[in-house]
Design a protein around this motif. Structure first.
Motif, PDB file in Angstrom:
ATOM      1  N   ARG A 197      43.351  41.037  25.535  1.00 20.26           N
ATOM      2  CA  ARG A 197      43.976  41.705  26.677  1.00 20.26           C
ATOM      3  C   ARG A 197      45.159  40.893  27.188  1.00 20.26           C
ATOM      4  NH1 ARG A 197      40.371  44.632  31.175  1.00 20.26           N
ATOM      5  NH2 ARG A 197      40.011  45.830  29.285  1.00 20.26           N
ATOM      6  N   LEU A 198      45.010  39.578  27.239  1.00 20.44           N
ATOM      7  CA  LEU A 198      46.110  38.722  27.687  1.00 20.44           C
ATOM      8  C   LEU A 198      47.286  38.787  26.707  1.00 20.44           C
ATOM      9  CD1 LEU A 198      44.142  35.526  28.823  1.00 20.44           C
ATOM     10  CD2 LEU A 198      45.137  37.282  30.303  1.00 20.44           C
ATOM     11  N   ALA A 199      46.982  38.786  25.420  1.00 16.25           N
ATOM     12  CA  ALA A 199      48.039  38.784  24.406  1.00 16.25           C
ATOM     13  C   ALA A 199      48.819  40.094  24.373  1.00 16.25           C
ATOM     14  CB  ALA A 199      47.429  38.512  23.033  1.00 16.25           C
ATOM     15  N   ALA A 200      48.195  41.190  24.840  1.00 15.66           N
ATOM     16  CA  ALA A 200      48.844  42.497  24.799  1.00 15.66           C
ATOM     17  C   ALA A 200      49.714  42.784  26.017  1.00 15.66           C
ATOM     18  CB  ALA A 200      47.780  43.593  24.677  1.00 15.66           C
ATOM     19  N   TYR A 201      49.645  41.920  27.003  1.00 12.46           N
ATOM     20  CA  TYR A 201      50.355  42.153  28.253  1.00 12.46           C
ATOM     21  C   TYR A 201      51.800  41.676  28.149  1.00 12.46           C
ATOM     22  CZ  TYR A 201      51.027  41.992  33.387  1.00 12.46           C
ATOM     23  OH  TYR A 201      51.460  42.174  34.667  1.00 12.46           O
ATOM     24  N   HIS A 202      52.715  42.258  28.960  1.00 16.06           N
ATOM     25  CA  HIS A 202      54.140  41.920  28.836  1.00 16.06           C
ATOM     26  C   HIS A 202      54.586  40.794  29.757  1.00 16.06           C
ATOM     27  CE1 HIS A 202      53.957  44.868  32.106  1.00 16.06           C
ATOM     28  NE2 HIS A 202      55.088  44.379  32.548  1.00 16.06           N
ATOM     29  N   TRP A 203      53.783  40.328  30.668  1.00 19.74           N
ATOM     30  CA  TRP A 203      53.991  39.138  31.494  1.00 19.74           C
ATOM     31  C   TRP A 203      55.321  39.104  32.241  1.00 19.74           C
ATOM     32  CZ3 TRP A 203      49.684  37.083  32.570  1.00 19.74           C
ATOM     33  CH2 TRP A 203      48.644  37.093  31.629  1.00 19.74           C
ATOM     34  N   PRO A 204      55.542  40.041  33.170  1.00 20.74           N
ATOM     35  CA  PRO A 204      56.768  39.979  33.983  1.00 20.74           C
ATOM     36  C   PRO A 204      56.819  38.737  34.866  1.00 20.74           C
ATOM     37  CG  PRO A 204      55.243  41.618  34.863  1.00 20.74           C
ATOM     38  CD  PRO A 204      54.703  41.195  33.534  1.00 20.74           C
ATOM     39  N   GLY A 205      55.630  38.191  35.240  1.00 21.44           N
ATOM     40  CA  GLY A 205      55.589  36.987  36.067  1.00 21.44           C
ATOM     41  C   GLY A 205      55.444  35.710  35.265  1.00 21.44           C
ATOM     42  N   ASN A 206      55.449  35.828  33.929  1.00 21.33           N
ATOM     43  CA  ASN A 206      55.434  34.686  33.019  1.00 21.33           C
ATOM     44  C   ASN A 206      54.237  33.746  33.211  1.00 21.33           C
ATOM     45  OD1 ASN A 206      57.949  35.041  31.351  1.00 21.33           O
ATOM     46  ND2 ASN A 206      58.778  35.290  33.407  1.00 21.33           N
ATOM     47  N   VAL A 207      54.459  32.438  33.019  1.00 20.49           N
ATOM     48  CA  VAL A 207      53.352  31.475  33.024  1.00 20.49           C
ATOM     49  C   VAL A 207      52.677  31.415  34.391  1.00 20.49           C
ATOM     50  CG1 VAL A 207      52.711  29.063  32.638  1.00 20.49           C
ATOM     51  CG2 VAL A 207      54.460  30.131  31.209  1.00 20.49           C
ATOM     52  N   ARG A 208      53.458  31.562  35.473  1.00 21.82           N
ATOM     53  CA  ARG A 208      52.870  31.553  36.815  1.00 21.82           C
ATOM     54  C   ARG A 208      51.873  32.697  36.973  1.00 21.82           C
ATOM     55  NH1 ARG A 208      57.225  32.487  40.058  1.00 21.82           N
ATOM     56  NH2 ARG A 208      57.748  30.277  40.228  1.00 21.82           N
ATOM     57  N   GLU A 209      52.216  33.871  36.432  1.00 23.78           N
ATOM     58  CA  GLU A 209      51.307  35.010  36.533  1.00 23.78           C
ATOM     59  C   GLU A 209      50.047  34.780  35.703  1.00 23.78           C
ATOM     60  OE1 GLU A 209      51.393  39.900  36.110  1.00 23.78           O
ATOM     61  OE2 GLU A 209      52.952  38.701  35.139  1.00 23.78           O
ATOM     62  N   LEU A 210      50.182  34.177  34.527  1.00 25.37           N
ATOM     63  CA  LEU A 210      49.016  33.867  33.701  1.00 25.37           C
ATOM     64  C   LEU A 210      48.079  32.918  34.440  1.00 25.37           C
ATOM     65  CD1 LEU A 210      47.394  33.794  31.058  1.00 25.37           C
ATOM     66  CD2 LEU A 210      48.943  32.003  30.245  1.00 25.37           C
ATOM     67  N   ARG A 211      48.638  31.891  35.074  1.00 22.97           N
ATOM     68  CA  ARG A 211      47.805  30.952  35.828  1.00 22.97           C
ATOM     69  C   ARG A 211      47.062  31.663  36.949  1.00 22.97           C
ATOM     70  NH1 ARG A 211      51.304  27.292  39.228  1.00 22.97           N
ATOM     71  NH2 ARG A 211      51.245  29.198  40.464  1.00 22.97           N
ATOM     72  N   ASN A 212      47.742  32.550  37.669  1.00 21.94           N
ATOM     73  CA  ASN A 212      47.100  33.266  38.768  1.00 21.94           C
ATOM     74  C   ASN A 212      45.979  34.178  38.283  1.00 21.94           C
ATOM     75  OD1 ASN A 212      48.850  32.032  40.525  1.00 21.94           O
ATOM     76  ND2 ASN A 212      50.247  33.764  40.704  1.00 21.94           N
ATOM     77  N   ILE A 213      46.197  34.827  37.151  1.00 25.63           N
ATOM     78  CA  ILE A 213      45.171  35.718  36.602  1.00 25.63           C
ATOM     79  C   ILE A 213      43.953  34.915  36.152  1.00 25.63           C
ATOM     80  CG2 ILE A 213      44.651  37.177  34.595  1.00 25.63           C
ATOM     81  CD1 ILE A 213      47.430  38.432  34.979  1.00 25.63           C
ATOM     82  N   ILE A 214      44.183  33.756  35.543  1.00 25.09           N
ATOM     83  CA  ILE A 214      43.065  32.900  35.122  1.00 25.09           C
ATOM     84  C   ILE A 214      42.289  32.408  36.338  1.00 25.09           C
ATOM     85  CG2 ILE A 214      42.486  30.663  34.102  1.00 25.09           C
ATOM     86  CD1 ILE A 214      43.083  32.838  32.029  1.00 25.09           C
ATOM     87  N   GLU A 215      42.986  31.990  37.385  1.00 26.50           N
ATOM     88  CA  GLU A 215      42.295  31.496  38.582  1.00 26.50           C
ATOM     89  C   GLU A 215      41.488  32.605  39.245  1.00 26.50           C
ATOM     90  OE1 GLU A 215      45.002  29.416  41.118  1.00 26.50           O
ATOM     91  OE2 GLU A 215      45.146  27.707  39.744  1.00 26.50           O
ATOM     92  N   ARG A 216      42.016  33.820  39.248  1.00 28.82           N
ATOM     93  CA  ARG A 216      41.264  34.944  39.815  1.00 28.82           C
ATOM     94  C   ARG A 216      40.013  35.222  38.971  1.00 28.82           C
ATOM     95  NH1 ARG A 216      44.540  40.252  39.691  1.00 28.82           N
ATOM     96  NH2 ARG A 216      43.861  40.199  37.508  1.00 28.82           N
ATOM     97  N   ALA A 217      40.154  35.153  37.640  1.00 27.52           N
ATOM     98  CA  ALA A 217      39.006  35.393  36.758  1.00 27.52           C
ATOM     99  C   ALA A 217      37.910  34.350  36.995  1.00 27.52           C
ATOM    100  CB  ALA A 217      39.464  35.366  35.302  1.00 27.52           C
ATOM    101  N   LEU A 218      38.309  33.095  37.228  1.00 28.44           N
ATOM    102  CA  LEU A 218      37.320  32.037  37.450  1.00 28.44           C
ATOM    103  C   LEU A 218      36.585  32.213  38.768  1.00 28.44           C
ATOM    104  CD1 LEU A 218      39.337  28.959  36.136  1.00 28.44           C
ATOM    105  CD2 LEU A 218      37.350  30.028  35.065  1.00 28.44           C
ATOM    106  N   ILE A 219      37.240  32.811  39.759  1.00 29.89           N
ATOM    107  CA  ILE A 219      36.553  33.096  41.021  1.00 29.89           C
ATOM    108  C   ILE A 219      35.434  34.113  40.803  1.00 29.89           C
ATOM    109  CG2 ILE A 219      36.860  34.186  43.298  1.00 29.89           C
ATOM    110  CD1 ILE A 219      39.670  32.940  43.348  1.00 29.89           C
ATOM    111  N   LEU A 220      35.653  35.076  39.881  1.00 36.12           N
ATOM    112  CA  LEU A 220      34.678  36.131  39.616  1.00 36.12           C
ATOM    113  C   LEU A 220      33.595  35.696  38.629  1.00 36.12           C
ATOM    114  CD1 LEU A 220      37.219  39.089  39.175  1.00 36.12           C
ATOM    115  CD2 LEU A 220      35.881  38.514  41.225  1.00 36.12           C
ATOM    116  N   LEU A 221      33.781  34.529  38.014  1.00 38.64           N
ATOM    117  CA  LEU A 221      32.891  34.090  36.939  1.00 38.64           C
ATOM    118  C   LEU A 221      31.556  33.591  37.489  1.00 38.64           C
ATOM    119  CD1 LEU A 221      33.116  33.762  33.813  1.00 38.64           C
ATOM    120  CD2 LEU A 221      33.662  31.356  34.244  1.00 38.64           C
TER     121      LEU A 221
END
Length: 454
Positions: A342-366
């Motif tokens: 899912r991460l690899a298929a995304y177009h990342w308009p927010g680039n590396v900062r957006e990836l970091r934010n998405i990972i941190e949000r996922a870890l909150i739900l983990l």
């Protein structure tokens, strides 16, 4: 730059007092009364230091400290101090530990000391070349970027770093400094988006006593603070015409002048600038000084967007997961194949900062012992499958979206109305508002905070 402090305190009276006094001391302030609210403020406000109460309505003890101590200085506050508690707080990474009622003079000294120690640690990290290591990635684009940095770092040529928001332009600037002969000197970053032009001039060049209302003492500017090091001008495209003219003079002569002064000072700082805009196009269109553009672009480094180095996504995600879990004192977590897909298929308009934010949000739900799956990542716009072009920019505003302005409004009121209209149009989505305005999400949040839109 003005240091920013987040006050996390559930007592509204004490919270208000701390915010008021620290703002008077010259800090940029935000506040929260619960740990949940504090997490949101940390993500959007990105404070340089957190003032954290030990006991909050939704968290007590040192759990919150363990979560954030690895990312920024944390000063703990408690109503019931003990030697054992203080020792434990320091062991877990607290910068300092104070017992209520807090002596405000002592608090200011503690905060100033913690910020200075943090700055020196960052300088030492740059000297060791850690900034270059932080630019993770083994893709061809990243290998070429690292090679370019090594080639230009040993010269004193002015560098213009171009790249999309969130792609890591400041990391590139830090890596340039860390690989240069100036590595043991200061690295001073200036965000050209965040200050009004009058304040920006004073912050950058300094001022003399009596230069303007409130200037009760002589103040050195950031160019002086950079001394023989590196002055990093982030989002230089946002600097106003007066600042552009004075920066051109610094680049041409190495001289500048305090606001209100009659004599020049010399600067030996190397200037590195960054922008997410097409400065050449803006210069040709008369929106940016052409002579300044040519001075800044003596050497241009292009930072590739994340969609052009998809091979690095797994490595970056693992780095963010490992760093966050270690800061929380938790065991490593794994990323499942469907989540990575899912991460690899995304177009990342927010680039590396957006990836970091998405990972941190996922870890909150983990949950404990869980693997990060696609459900933790959430739904991402599939419009950027591997190999596709980036998403189209936002559509131009229609006539129905236009603002109605009465009389001759100030720039401040225009900004406020424009911000209000975008927040309404995009249902309060800060990331979308920042994207439309062409600024970073942090800058958009500060604008909202300044106008009372939270």
């Amino acid at each position: 730059m003005t240091p920013s402090v987040l006050v996390v305190e559930d007592d509204p009276t004490l919270n208000g007092l701390l915010v008021k006094e620290l703002r008077k001391a010259g800090y940029e302030l935000a506040s929260a009364s619960s740990w949940r609210e504090a997490r949101e403020r940390i993500a959007t406000f990105a404070p340089n230091l957190v003032l954290l109460d030990v006991n909050l309505p939704d968290a007590s003890g040192f759990g919150p400290l363990s979560e954030i101590a690895g990312t920024r200085p944390v000063v703990m506050l408690t109503a019931y101090g003990s030697v054992n508690q203080a020792v434990e707080a320091m062991r877990l990474g607290a910068a300092d530990y104070l017992v209520k009622p807090v002596n405000l003079d002592e608090l200011e000294l503690v905060i100033r000391g913690a910020l200075e120690r943090s700055r020196l640690q960052a300088q030492r990290a740059l000297a060791r070349g850690d900034a270059g290591l932080a630019m993770l990635g083994e893709s061809a684009a990243m290998q070429q970027l690292r090679h370019t940095i090594r080639e230009v770092a040993l010269s004193d040529v002015t560098v213009l770093i171009q790249g999309e928001s969130g792609s890591g332009k400041e990391l590139v600037a830090q890596a340039l400094h860390g690989a240069s002969r100036r590595r043991s000197e200061a690295f001073v970053a200036v965000d050209c988006c965040t200050l009004q032009e009058s304040l920006f001039e004073s912050e950058l060049f300094g001022h003399e006593r009596g230069a303007f209302t409130g200037a009760d003492r002589r103040k050195a500017g950031l160019i002086e603070a950079a001394a023989h090091g590196t002055l990093f001008l982030d989002e230089i495209g946002e600097a106003g015409p007066a600042i552009q003219a004075k920066l051109l003079r610094v680049l041409e002569t190495g001289r500048f002048r305090h606001v209100g002064a009659t004599t020049d000072l010399r600067s030996d700082a190397r200037i590195v600038a960054a922008t997410n805009r097409d400065l050449r196009q803006r210069a040709q269109g008369g929106q940016f000084r052409e002579d300044l553009y040519y001075r800044l672009s003596a050497f241009v480094i292009h930072v590739p967007p994340l969609r052009e180095r998809r091979d690095d996504i797994a490595l970056l995600a693992a780095h963010f997961i490992g760093g966050r879990r270690q800061a929380q004192g938790l065991a490593p977590a794994q990323l499942s194949a469907d989540a990575l897909q899912r991460l690899a298929a995304y177009h990342w308009p927010g680039n590396v900062r957006e990836l970091r934010n998405i990972i941190e949000r996922a870890l909150i739900l983990l949950g404990p012992g869980d693997t990060i799956g696609a459900a933790h990542i959430g739904q991402l716009d599939p419009g950027g499958a591997p190999g596709t072009a980036p998403a189209a920019p936002p559509a131009a505003r229609s006539a129905s979206d236009s603002l109605t302005l009465q009389g001759e409004p100030t720039l401040e009121s225009i900004e406020r109305e424009y911000l209000a209209s975008l927040l309404k149009k995009y249902d309060g989505n800060r990331r979308k508002v920042a994207e439309v305005m062409g600024v970073s999400e942090r800058t958009a949040y500060r604008m909202m905070d300044r106008h009372g839109y939270r």
